[in-house]
Write an enzyme that holds these catalytic residues in place. Structure first.
Site, mmCIF file in Angstrom:
data_model
loop_
_atom_site.group_PDB
_atom_site.id
_atom_site.type_symbol
_atom_site.label_atom_id
_atom_site.label_comp_id
_atom_site.label_asym_id
_atom_site.label_seq_id
_atom_site.Cartn_x
_atom_site.Cartn_y
_atom_site.Cartn_z
ATOM 1 N N SER A 158 -18.421 74.024 -69.458
ATOM 2 C CA SER A 158 -17.276 73.494 -70.186
ATOM 3 C C SER A 158 -17.494 73.721 -71.671
ATOM 4 O O SER A 158 -18.631 73.851 -72.134
ATOM 5 C CB SER A 158 -17.123 71.991 -69.928
ATOM 6 O OG SER A 158 -16.183 71.407 -70.812
ATOM 7 N N TYR A 199 -20.221 63.396 -69.574
ATOM 8 C CA TYR A 199 -19.632 64.620 -69.033
ATOM 9 C C TYR A 199 -20.200 65.840 -69.757
ATOM 10 O O TYR A 199 -20.624 66.822 -69.133
ATOM 11 C CB TYR A 199 -18.109 64.584 -69.182
ATOM 12 C CG TYR A 199 -17.432 65.910 -68.909
ATOM 13 C CD1 TYR A 199 -17.151 66.315 -67.614
ATOM 14 C CD2 TYR A 199 -17.088 66.769 -69.956
ATOM 15 C CE1 TYR A 199 -16.542 67.535 -67.353
ATOM 16 C CE2 TYR A 199 -16.487 67.991 -69.717
ATOM 17 C CZ TYR A 199 -16.216 68.372 -68.416
ATOM 18 O OH TYR A 199 -15.620 69.582 -68.183
#
Length: 282
Positions: A142, A155
């Site tokens: 990501s 995350y």
């Protein structure tokens, strides 16, 4: 490695980028084993794919289930005769809160899916991939794996771990026929927030339209990812936001972090993910 006539395993295949990856791979002439934990989502992907016959198999597997993951390579080989490529796309985000407000269960769930699930899939499939004359392993990290976003710290940490895990595998596999890619999506127009069980405020129509303009569409994201895999690229950045953040964190990290923090603070009450500045667009 070209995807045509090769067998690809895609996790998180029931929705979002995973579904688009399945459809794009099929369109390019690949065979696909679509993996998702939700039977309903798997059925929807099959419906979208039309009737590809033997070129698509679907497997209901939770990647945090070690036994199910260990059995999956044999299931895919039974369906397709071989495995040439693996795209670890499955992932979830955390609630949009600081680390101190996360529960132990929140933290464990994100790490189990994003890191441990990805690692388990790599370990299960690498022996099969190493048997092929040419193979490819791609892990989806990501933008949040290299740029910090307040409210998505755990995350981001899980995706940073996926980044280094993948780069480590690249180094370990240099003298083999397995190529390795790590993918960094920016904000992509998918349902990752709902699929992660994260509650956010409903945006106004104007806010939603703004967010959509700033995001990469899921079909475009899948195309960029597969193009990068076919070119055997180590790093693939998906979206102009991911490309820009990759540059800013290198040349001006502190000003860039302060800028993003201010932007997100202005949007308190309107979740960053809806405004297109979240790393969790998948």
């Amino acid at each position: 490695m070209q995807v045509k006539d090769r067998v690809w395993v895609v996790t998180g295949a029931g929705s979002g980028m995973g579904r688009e990856l399945v459809l794009a791979l099929l369109e390019r002439g690949a065979r696909v084993a679509a993996v998702d934990r939700a039977p309903a989502a798997r059925a929807e992907t099959t419906s979208f794919a039309g009737a590809p016959g033997e070129r698509l198999s679907c497997h209901v597997v939770d990647i945090t289930d070690a036994a199910a993951v260990a059995a999956l390579p044999d299931e895919v080989v039974a369906a397709h005769g071989a495995v040439d490529g693996l795209i670890n796309n499955a992932g979830i985000i955390q609630p949009f809160v600081p680390v101190t407000e996360l529960t132990d269960d929140d933290i464990r769930r994100v790490l189990d899916v994003n890191l441990m699930g990805t690692l388990a899939m790599c370990r299960a499939f690498l022996p099969v991939l190493l048997e092929r004359p040419e193979a490819h392993l791609a892990n989806v990290a990501s933008m949040g794996g290299f740029f910090p976003f307040p409210g998505q710290t755990v995350y981001g940490a899980s995706k940073a771990a996926v980044k280094l895990l993948t780069e480590g595998l690249y180094a370990e596999l240099l003298d083999t026929d397995v190529r390795v890619t790590v993918i960094f999506p920016g904000a992509v127009d998918t349902e990752i927030t709902a699929n992660s069980g994260v509650q956010v405020r409903e945006g106004t129509p104007e806010e939603k339209a703004k967010a959509e303009r700033m995001m990469t569409s899921a079909p475009d994201a899948a195309r960029i990812m597969i193009d990068g895999i076919e070119r055997n690229r180590l790093h693939v950045h998906v979206g102009r936001d991911a490309q820009l953040m990759s540059l800013l964190i290198k040349v001006a990290p502190r000003p860039a972090i302060r800028l993003v923090k201010k932007l997100m603070e202005r949007q308190m009450g309107s979740p960053a993910a809806e405004e297109g500045v979240s790393p969790a667009g998948r």
